[in-house]
Design an enzyme around this catalytic site. Structure first.
Site, PDB file in Angstrom:
ATOM      1  N   TYR A  97       0.729  -1.158   0.029  1.00 50.76           N
ATOM      2  CA  TYR A  97       0.060  -0.037   0.072  1.00 50.76           C
ATOM      3  C   TYR A  97       0.597   1.092   0.002  1.00 50.76           C
ATOM      4  O   TYR A  97       1.974   1.242   0.731  1.00 50.76           O
ATOM      5  CB  TYR A  97      -0.844   0.074   1.172  1.00 50.76           C
ATOM      6  N   GLY A 106       6.026   5.695  -8.475  1.00 50.26           N
ATOM      7  CA  GLY A 106       7.132   4.680  -8.789  1.00 50.26           C
ATOM      8  C   GLY A 106       7.224   4.091  -7.356  1.00 50.26           C
ATOM      9  O   GLY A 106       8.072   2.968  -7.371  1.00 50.26           O
ATOM     10  N   LEU A 107       6.880   4.071  -6.457  1.00 52.58           N
ATOM     11  CA  LEU A 107       6.906   3.631  -5.026  1.00 52.58           C
ATOM     12  C   LEU A 107       6.450   2.251  -5.005  1.00 52.58           C
ATOM     13  O   LEU A 107       7.097   1.142  -4.430  1.00 52.58           O
ATOM     14  CB  LEU A 107       6.307   4.276  -3.885  1.00 52.58           C
ATOM     15  N   GLY A 108       5.329   1.995  -5.969  1.00 52.76           N
ATOM     16  CA  GLY A 108       4.694   0.631  -5.560  1.00 52.76           C
ATOM     17  C   GLY A 108       5.596  -0.206  -6.475  1.00 52.76           C
ATOM     18  O   GLY A 108       5.824  -1.426  -5.893  1.00 52.76           O
ATOM     19  N   TYR A 142       0.029  -5.053 -11.619  1.00 54.20           N
ATOM     20  CA  TYR A 142       0.495  -6.089 -11.563  1.00 54.20           C
ATOM     21  C   TYR A 142       0.800  -7.018 -12.620  1.00 54.20           C
ATOM     22  O   TYR A 142       1.861  -7.473 -13.128  1.00 54.20           O
ATOM     23  CB  TYR A 142      -0.151  -7.061 -10.659  1.00 54.20           C
TER      24      TYR A 142
END
Length: 172
Positions: A97, A106-108, A142
């Site tokens: 999250y 771009g943290l995910g 994903y």
């Protein structure tokens, strides 16, 4: 912009509870009744439950910091800590999250790569996760990252049954 990952310890429990509740609420409040949401939050993110999860040696939590502020977190599981029996050569990404104000940086992807690196360091053959079938943004992310649908399972938001797609990525 500076990014860094911090592996969580017992000392991080209150911060973990705070970001867990905040990000889960941000993500799902508009698609669920407040009763179902609160029932889930109280069950999944109470301090006793989080303490058990952090102490479990088969689970790991990581915070991602952006400019010294906690921007999101990741929880991965191996072996019996996985929410489904996927085998000893699989790593589950149970939670990933990012706070709303930090999305789009771009943290995910950074957290996902942390999970993959963790899996590879443990000689895992695959990583997998469950994602709500109505969370189109996450599913698209994903799939772009190389995950394919390999199944589905039930997820309970309070008393309400929802369907999560099981997505898997094979590792080299």
């Amino acid at each position: 912009m500076t990014l860094h990952i911090h592996k969580c310890s017992f000392d991080d429990i209150s911060k973990l509870q705070e970001i867990s509740v905040e990000t889960f609420t941000e993500t799902f409040k508009d698609q669920n009744t407040s009763e179902s949401l609160h029932a889930y939050l109280n069950k999944a993110f109470n301090l006793i439950q989080l303490e058990k999860e952090v102490w479990n040696p088969l689970s790991q939590f990581f915070f991602i910091y952006m400019n010294d502020e906690v921007a999101g977190y990741l929880k991965v599981n191996t072996n019996e800590a996985q929410s489904e029996a996927m085998g000893d050569d699989s790593l589950e990404i149970e939670r990933i999250y990012i706070k709303g104000k930090f999305q789009g940086h771009g943290l995910g992807k950074y957290l996902l790569n942390t999970a993959i690196e963790t899996a590879m360091a443990c000689d895992m053959k695959r990583v997998w996760l469950g994602v709500w079938e109505e969370n189109e943004k996450a599913i698209a992310f994903y799939k772009k990252m190389g995950f394919i649908q390999t199944g589905a399972h039930s997820f309970y938001m309070g008393e309400e049954e929802q369907i999560d797609l099981v997505l898997t990525k094979l590792l080299n």
